[in-house]
Enzyme design. Structure first.
Site, mmCIF file in Angstrom:
data_model
loop_
_atom_site.group_PDB
_atom_site.id
_atom_site.type_symbol
_atom_site.label_atom_id
_atom_site.label_comp_id
_atom_site.label_asym_id
_atom_site.label_seq_id
_atom_site.Cartn_x
_atom_site.Cartn_y
_atom_site.Cartn_z
ATOM 1 C CG ASN A 1 -3.876 -4.855 13.192
ATOM 2 O OD1 ASN A 1 -3.355 -4.742 12.070
ATOM 3 N ND2 ASN A 1 -4.220 -6.030 13.691
ATOM 4 C CE LYS B 1 -20.798 24.927 -26.852
ATOM 5 N NZ LYS B 1 -21.357 23.586 -26.891
ATOM 6 C CG ASN C 1 -18.276 24.502 -23.845
ATOM 7 O OD1 ASN C 1 -19.373 24.878 -24.247
ATOM 8 N ND2 ASN C 1 -17.387 23.917 -24.629
ATOM 9 C CG HIS D 1 -43.110 20.530 -10.711
ATOM 10 N ND1 HIS D 1 -43.340 19.206 -10.420
ATOM 11 C CD2 HIS D 1 -43.771 21.240 -9.771
ATOM 12 C CE1 HIS D 1 -44.109 19.119 -9.351
ATOM 13 N NE2 HIS D 1 -44.391 20.333 -8.929
ATOM 14 C CB SER E 1 -16.193 24.882 -28.691
ATOM 15 O OG SER E 1 -16.215 24.041 -29.823
ATOM 16 C CD GLU F 1 -20.217 21.146 -18.846
ATOM 17 O OE1 GLU F 1 -20.598 20.238 -19.591
ATOM 18 O OE2 GLU F 1 -19.469 22.066 -19.226
ATOM 19 C CD GLN G 1 -2.821 -2.581 2.344
ATOM 20 O OE1 GLN G 1 -2.140 -2.846 3.320
ATOM 21 N NE2 GLN G 1 -2.551 -3.074 1.151
ATOM 22 C CE LYS H 1 -4.376 2.977 5.420
ATOM 23 N NZ LYS H 1 -5.079 1.656 5.280
ATOM 24 C CB SER I 1 -0.934 0.007 1.217
ATOM 25 O OG SER I 1 -0.190 -0.155 2.414
HETATM 26 N N1 ARG Z 1 -0.970 -1.441 5.434
HETATM 27 C C1 ARG Z 1 -1.939 -1.841 6.381
HETATM 28 C C2 ARG Z 1 -3.236 -1.032 6.150
HETATM 29 O O1 ARG Z 1 -3.181 -0.120 5.387
HETATM 30 C C3 ARG Z 1 -1.478 -1.666 7.774
HETATM 31 C C4 ARG Z 1 -2.089 -2.632 8.746
HETATM 32 C C5 ARG Z 1 -1.547 -3.957 8.551
HETATM 33 N N2 ARG Z 1 -1.866 -4.825 9.589
HETATM 34 C C6 ARG Z 1 -1.693 -6.138 9.432
HETATM 35 N N3 ARG Z 1 -2.011 -6.881 10.409
HETATM 36 N N4 ARG Z 1 -1.253 -6.628 8.332
HETATM 37 O O2 ARG Z 1 -4.260 -1.312 6.695
#
Ligand code: ARG
Length: 467
Positions: free
Chosen positions: A119, A292, A294, A165, A286, A299, A331, A334, A32
């Site tokens: 964690n 035009k 735009n 409406h 355009s 949008e 994960q 994110k 990640s």
């Molecule tokens: N890269 C992990 C995440 O974004 C971190 C947590 C990982 N924990 C684990 N037990 N593998 O959530």
């Protein structure tokens, strides 16, 4: 069979049990770092406070702790100056930083992770990030609200058709219309504030899921990181992503408000409406049609709202089947959240820019109230008030007058008194006072109504409410 490469080396963090390395596919699906490096600041901040607490509680020695703090400060500098080498084999931001720490200070680096796990580490980092995002959203919305108040003040008596409406309904003032959006963004701010309040409990120290046997002080780390208190339950602490969902839910609702206003800007700026003109700053030309202009930014505000709602859905679906506590699925929180945060900031900035930039074509707004028998309700109300007839009857008479005007090809004030009297003989001269749009809006003085006097009052109140 899939042909994949196998790395020779076992992971340095859990290599005790593992003898071999991972396949390149495993590395790719697992890593990640490409996106969670955004969290480096929060990760270092969390580690610094965790380390200080470990020193205070004599869980690690002061020299080791000082070495860790020094190393973390150096890593922050390296990342910010672009000198840090992010390594995909080290999976995520947490392990990249810890690994670099061990390169800088050696063995002592291994003591930082005492009494915590990735964690609770990732939970605290992510909460800090989302908390900042709530604060930024509030600030940005405030700017947008101030822009709306300005336009409302300048257009407290600018008359335009109000629609239901998308049919001409009753005349309103443009200032009033702007203040309607002010209300939506006020509610949005309170939703972000509410989400922020609920998220502000610190998960650090929940460790992997069960808490820890080390004598840590969770109150200390919670306080140092600006949280109101530690979370109550270690399992919930590492399994919870409500805070990201709540941010995205608030952002999604707000994005819908953005999108509705953006849609109106698109509509209002077309040649047929011509209620507003947008400058070069937020429009494009355009390549083929020279006439035009735009409204691309509007949008895209409308379009990007879909993306934010998509991110919310993505995380909702990710979370829905997960047994307690942490699973690697999480994960996936994110990219969705980061994208929602960035997209949301961008559309608020663009909308604020357009509101500040647009030119209001007051004459055109007024002129377009001459269509659609827009003062028909005023006429019906007048029949009730002056002639004393029941509203249902008045509604019927007015309907007949509208039909008559339609046949004659004029608006209601284009009918003569004699013509009106063919429908209802009691109608007198006074009726012409309520058929003008100016009188119509001026009469709407009920609290929160569209009368210019009322809009000016609400502008003053809004300036206080905006904070
Ligand atoms: N890269 C992990 C995440 O974004 C971190 C947590 C990982 N924990 C684990 N037990 N593998 O959530």
């Amino acid at each position: 069979m899939t042909d994949y490469k196998q790395s020779e080396q076992a992971n340095s963090l859990w290599g005790g049990r593992f003898k071999g390395g991972v396949s390149d596919i495993m590395e790719k699906i697992n890593a990640s770092i490409d996106f969670d490096k955004v969290l480096y600041r929060q990760d270092i901040k969390g580690s610094i406070e965790h380390c200080k607490m470990l020193i205070t509680k004599d869980i690690i020695s002061e020299p080791d702790g000082e070495a860790i703090l020094g190393g973390l400060a150096q890593i922050k500098k390296e990342i910010e100056s672009g000198d840090f080498n992010f390594d995909v084999t080290l999976e995520d931001i947490h392990m990249n930083i810890e690994h670099r720490l061990s390169e800088i200070i050696g063995q002592a680096a291994g003591r930082l992770h005492t009494g915590r796990s990735r964690n609770d580490q990732v939970a605290v980092d992510f909460k800090l990030y989302v908390r900042d995002a709530c604060d930024q959203a509030d600030e940005a919305l405030k700017g947008l609200q101030l822009a709306l108040i300005n336009v409302a003040k300048e257009n407290a008596d600018t008359i335009m058709p109000g629609f239901t409406h998308l049919q001409s309904a009753q005349p309103v003032t443009f200032g009033h219309h702007m203040l309607a959006y002010f209300e939506m963004f006020t509610r949005d701010r309170s939703r972000f504030a509410d989400a922020r309040k609920r998220l502000n409990e610190c998960p650090l120290g929940a460790a992997a899921l069960a808490g820890t046997s080390f004598a840590i002080d969770r109150q200390q780390t919670a306080r140092a990181l600006g949280f109101d208190r530690p979370t109550y339950n270690s399992m919930d602490s590492v399994a919870d992503r409500d805070f990201a969902l709540e941010f995205m839910a608030a952002a999604s609702i707000s994005a819908i408000h953005v999108s509705r206003l953006a849609e109106e800007l698109v509509m209002w700026s077309c040649a047929q409406f011509n209620y507003i003109s947008m400058s070069d700053s937020f429009t494009t030309g355009s390549s083929i049609m020279p006439q035009k202009r735009n409204p691309d930014a509007a949008e895209l505000c409308r379009g990007k709202s879909g993306r934010i709602i998509g991110s919310l859905n993505s995380l909702l679906v990710t979370m829905k089947g997960l047994a307690l506590t942490f699973s690697k699925d999480m994960q996936e929180d994110k990219e969705a959240t980061f994208d929602a945060v960035e997209t949301y900031a961008l559309i608020i900035a663009a909308l604020t820019g357009m509101i500040e930039d647009m030119k209001v074509n007051k004459e055109q707004m007024l002129a377009s109230t001459n269509k659609g028998f827009i003062t028909a309700t005023d006429l019906a109300d007048w029949i009730v008030r002056v002639l004393g007839l029941p509203f249902r009857k008045a509604h019927h008479i007015t309907g007949s007058l509208v039909a008559l005007a339609e046949k004659k090809g004029c608006d209601l004030d284009g009918l003569t008194l004699q013509e009106m009297q063919t429908i209802e003989s009691l109608i007198n001269d006074d009726v012409f006072n309520v058929l003008s749009v100016e009188n119509s809006v001026a009469s709407r003085v009920s609290y929160g109504g569209t009368a210019p006097s009322e809009v000016l009052k609400q502008v003053a109140v809004a300036l206080k409410r905006v904070g």
